[in-house]
Write an enzyme that holds these catalytic residues in place. Structure first.
Site, PDB file in Angstrom:
ATOM      1  N   CYS A 173       0.987  -1.075  -0.284  1.00 48.91           N
ATOM      2  CA  CYS A 173      -0.040  -0.167   0.039  1.00 48.91           C
ATOM      3  C   CYS A 173       1.226   1.116  -0.252  1.00 48.91           C
ATOM      4  O   CYS A 173       0.631   2.440  -0.286  1.00 48.91           O
ATOM      5  CB  CYS A 173      -1.072  -0.412   1.082  1.00 48.91           C
ATOM      6  N   CYS A 221      -2.191  -4.166   8.601  1.00 51.34           N
ATOM      7  CA  CYS A 221      -1.901  -2.176   9.079  1.00 51.34           C
ATOM      8  C   CYS A 221      -1.310  -2.207  10.746  1.00 51.34           C
ATOM      9  O   CYS A 221      -0.473  -1.892  11.341  1.00 51.34           O
ATOM     10  CB  CYS A 221      -2.825  -1.125   9.271  1.00 51.34           C
TER      11      CYS A 221
HETATM   12  S1  FES Z   1      -3.467   0.484   3.717  1.00 49.91           S
HETATM   13 FE1  FES Z   1      -1.382   0.488   4.110  1.00 49.91          FE
HETATM   14  S2  FES Z   1      -0.617   0.177   6.720  1.00 49.91           S
HETATM   15 FE2  FES Z   1      -3.007   0.124   6.167  1.00 49.91          FE
END
Ligand code: FES
Length: 130
Positions: free
Chosen positions: A33, A107
């Site tokens: 991400c 996360c």
């Molecule tokens: S989506 Fe990357 S740490 Fe939450």
């Protein structure tokens, strides 16, 4: 989707920023991400002479869950011994926040890893000093 507590920590994050002259720094990123987390720790001793986390701050560039988990972890570990802090898992963090959506569990992994890296960094630089 998020628990009330997650939103509370997201809106009012605690212990954000960095510590000048930190004793340990942990930098982690999630390649999937692109979110990035930096954990700064200051180590002190408790009355029994054991090393504890005297202070901890985080700099988070990421999603709601990254912010909430990295913020709540600072409160969970402050004052704890380094060994106790190392035992805190991402599941413990998620539990503290009243749960996380399954796709957001990674996360919390980022936060637990950032803390572990900061403690490892402290041990490494201590070794260099001795
Ligand atoms: S989506 Fe990357 S740490 Fe939450």
């Amino acid at each position: 989707m998020y628990s009330k507590k997650v939103m509370k920590y997201f809106r009012h994050p605690r212990n954000m920023g960095e510590i000048k002259n930190a004793d340990g720094i942990g930098k982690v990123g999630n390649p999937q991400c692109g979110d990035v987390l930096e954990v700064y720790i200051k180590v002190g001793k408790n009355k029994k002479g054991k090393e504890i986390l005297k202070d901890i701050k985080v700099k988070t560039f990421g999603c709601i869950a990254a912010l909430a988990t990295s913020s709540v972890i600072t409160e969970m570990v402050k004052g704890k011994t380094l060994n106790e802090a190392l035992k805190i898992s991402n599941m413990d963090i998620a539990k503290e926040l009243g749960g996380l959506p399954p796709i957001k569990m990674h996360c919390s992994v980022l936060s637990a890893e950032g803390l572990r890296k900061a403690i490892e960094d402290y041990y490494k630089s201590k070794k260099k000093m001795n």
